[in-house]
Design an enzyme around this catalytic site. Structure first.
Site, PDB file in Angstrom:
ATOM      1  N   HIS A  21       0.880  -1.178   0.000  1.00 18.93           N
ATOM      2  CA  HIS A  21       0.000   0.000   0.000  1.00 18.93           C
ATOM      3  C   HIS A  21       0.914   1.224   0.000  1.00 18.93           C
ATOM      4  CE1 HIS A  21      -2.946  -2.926   2.019  1.00 18.93           C
ATOM      5  NE2 HIS A  21      -3.308  -2.768   0.757  1.00 18.93           N
ATOM      6  N   ASN A  70      -3.207  -6.031  -2.201  1.00 19.89           N
ATOM      7  CA  ASN A  70      -3.179  -7.049  -1.145  1.00 19.89           C
ATOM      8  C   ASN A  70      -4.440  -7.921  -1.116  1.00 19.89           C
ATOM      9  OD1 ASN A  70      -1.463  -8.099   0.861  1.00 19.89           O
ATOM     10  ND2 ASN A  70      -2.664  -7.148   2.499  1.00 19.89           N
ATOM     11  N   ARG A  71      -5.232  -7.879  -2.181  1.00 20.95           N
ATOM     12  CA  ARG A  71      -6.454  -8.689  -2.257  1.00 20.95           C
ATOM     13  C   ARG A  71      -6.553  -9.490  -3.561  1.00 20.95           C
ATOM     14  NH1 ARG A  71      -6.076  -6.601   2.023  1.00 20.95           N
ATOM     15  NH2 ARG A  71      -7.683  -5.741   3.395  1.00 20.95           N
ATOM     16  N   ALA A 165      -6.677 -12.917  -0.270  1.00 18.00           N
ATOM     17  CA  ALA A 165      -5.519 -13.387  -1.039  1.00 18.00           C
ATOM     18  C   ALA A 165      -4.404 -12.339  -0.992  1.00 18.00           C
ATOM     19  CB  ALA A 165      -5.928 -13.672  -2.476  1.00 18.00           C
ATOM     20  N   ARG A 168       1.726 -11.537   0.192  1.00 21.41           N
ATOM     21  CA  ARG A 168       2.732 -12.437   0.778  1.00 21.41           C
ATOM     22  C   ARG A 168       2.356 -13.902   0.642  1.00 21.41           C
ATOM     23  NH1 ARG A 168       0.003  -9.466   4.516  1.00 21.41           N
ATOM     24  NH2 ARG A 168      -1.454 -10.606   5.860  1.00 21.41           N
ATOM     25  N   GLU A 178       2.299  -5.471  10.800  1.00 23.18           N
ATOM     26  CA  GLU A 178       1.396  -4.311  10.821  1.00 23.18           C
ATOM     27  C   GLU A 178       1.746  -3.496  12.053  1.00 23.18           C
ATOM     28  OE1 GLU A 178      -1.568  -2.394   8.950  1.00 23.18           O
ATOM     29  OE2 GLU A 178      -1.826  -4.539   8.623  1.00 23.18           O
ATOM     30  N   TYR A 288     -10.188   1.345   5.642  1.00 24.08           N
ATOM     31  CA  TYR A 288     -11.304   0.396   5.593  1.00 24.08           C
ATOM     32  C   TYR A 288     -12.674   1.070   5.480  1.00 24.08           C
ATOM     33  CZ  TYR A 288      -7.999  -3.337   6.767  1.00 24.08           C
ATOM     34  OH  TYR A 288      -6.954  -4.237   6.756  1.00 24.08           O
TER      35      TYR A 288
END
Length: 313
Positions: A21, A70-71, A165, A168, A178, A288
């Site tokens: 990100h 990251n998805r 998904a 990494r 994080e 989010y």
């Protein structure tokens, strides 16, 4: 009778991802530094590759260009035919999978550390994708012990529908790191120092493992995702209540049925329903809002790992 001892191959290839990100700057800053001077991340006999995963988003200091990198590391996106019409991050995911994978293949990198920041008050957090992975439970136990008395929490995202998904996930051992709270597009020295220490301890663990050190059985406390909670909304789909002050910054703290969760502009308190105490994480995370997530409910568990050592020794 099952053995209480697990022998695993030594670790050879490790990657450290920053900028998955592009506005989470600690990982970007550290990876760029390590690309210039990687002395502190090198360990004997280990290939450690720092890598900027989403350079276009980093350049613009935005989370992503077309969609969340990251998805999109699922078989469908990784298998799409390459074309100019594909979202930038899907094309980039295919490149990353080619460089560090392929996913679910013995040639993939052994470990990928993916560095993230959160605007939530989550401190040092390790993200675990598999509750039965002795090697990672042992690694996380080592990192937690090494960081003490600084708390380090483990977030388990193993769930039939809520697991996603991740970038990494192409590695044999995926590790999410994080650290927060830190605003998007900002660098804080304390947060940077914490993330740097987490990587140092993780690499020390791998080095010790490769050198033949045996790690005895251990147990760690983890917080397993149960449910994602959206903000209350009006008939237009707009947010109708905000995180209550009593919940703000209270990540990992117990939240009991009846405790205040949301607050409307006219002062109405919306409490936690249900019968169970939960542990909220990613409370009021900036990234989010678009995902319609005010926080995630977790439950606290203990995971155990067998003794491990490298098969070379």
């Amino acid at each position: 009778m099952t053995s209480c001892h697990v022998t695993k191959d030594p670790i050879k290839k490790v990657a450290i991802f920053g900028g998955t990100h592009g506005n989470e700057l600690t990982g970007v800053f550290l990876v760029k530094h390590w690309l210039e001077n990687g002395t502190e991340i090198q360990r004997t006999g280990l290939e450690v590759k720092p890598f900027i995963t989403n350079p276009r988003a980093v350049k613009k200091c935005t989370r992503y260009i077309d969609c969340d990198l990251n998805r999109v590391f699922d078989p469908e996106n990784l298998g799409k035919k390459l074309s100019k019409d594909l979202p930038y991050e899907v094309r980039r995911a295919q490149e990353i999978n080619h460089l560090f994978g392929p996913k679910d293949n013995e040639d993939s990198f052994d470990i990928i550390f993916d560095l993230h920041n959160t605007t939530s008050n989550m401190g040092c957090t390790l993200i675990l994708e598999d509750s039965r992975n002795d090697f990672l439970i042992q690694m996380f136990h080592y990192i937690k012990t090494s960081l003490a008395p600084l708390p380090c929490y483990v977030y388990l995202i193993e769930h039939p529908s809520l697991k996603y998904a991740t970038t990494r996930s192409i590695a044999k051992y995926p590790v999410g790191i994080e650290v927060g709270p830190q605003p998007q597009g900002v660098l804080r020295a304390d947060i940077l120092d914490q993330m740097r220490k987490m990587i140092k301890h993780a690499l020390d663990f791998i080095h010790n493992f490769n050198e033949g050190k045996e790690f005895p059985p251990c147990a760690i406390e983890v917080y397993k995702i149960m449910e994602k909670v959206d903000y209350p909304r009006n008939e237009n789909g707009d947010i109708a209540a905000i995180i209550h002050p009593n919940l703000q910054d209270q990540d990992w703290k117990p939240l009991h049925p009846g405790d205040p969760v949301f607050l409307t502009l006219d002062g109405q308190i919306i409490p936690l329903g249900g019968d169970d105490t939960v542990y909220p994480v990613f409370v009021n995370e900036a990234a989010y809002y678009e995902k319609r997530e005010a926080f995630a409910k977790t439950t606290k568990l203990t995971l155990s790992a067998k003794s491990i050592r490298s098969s070379l020794h």
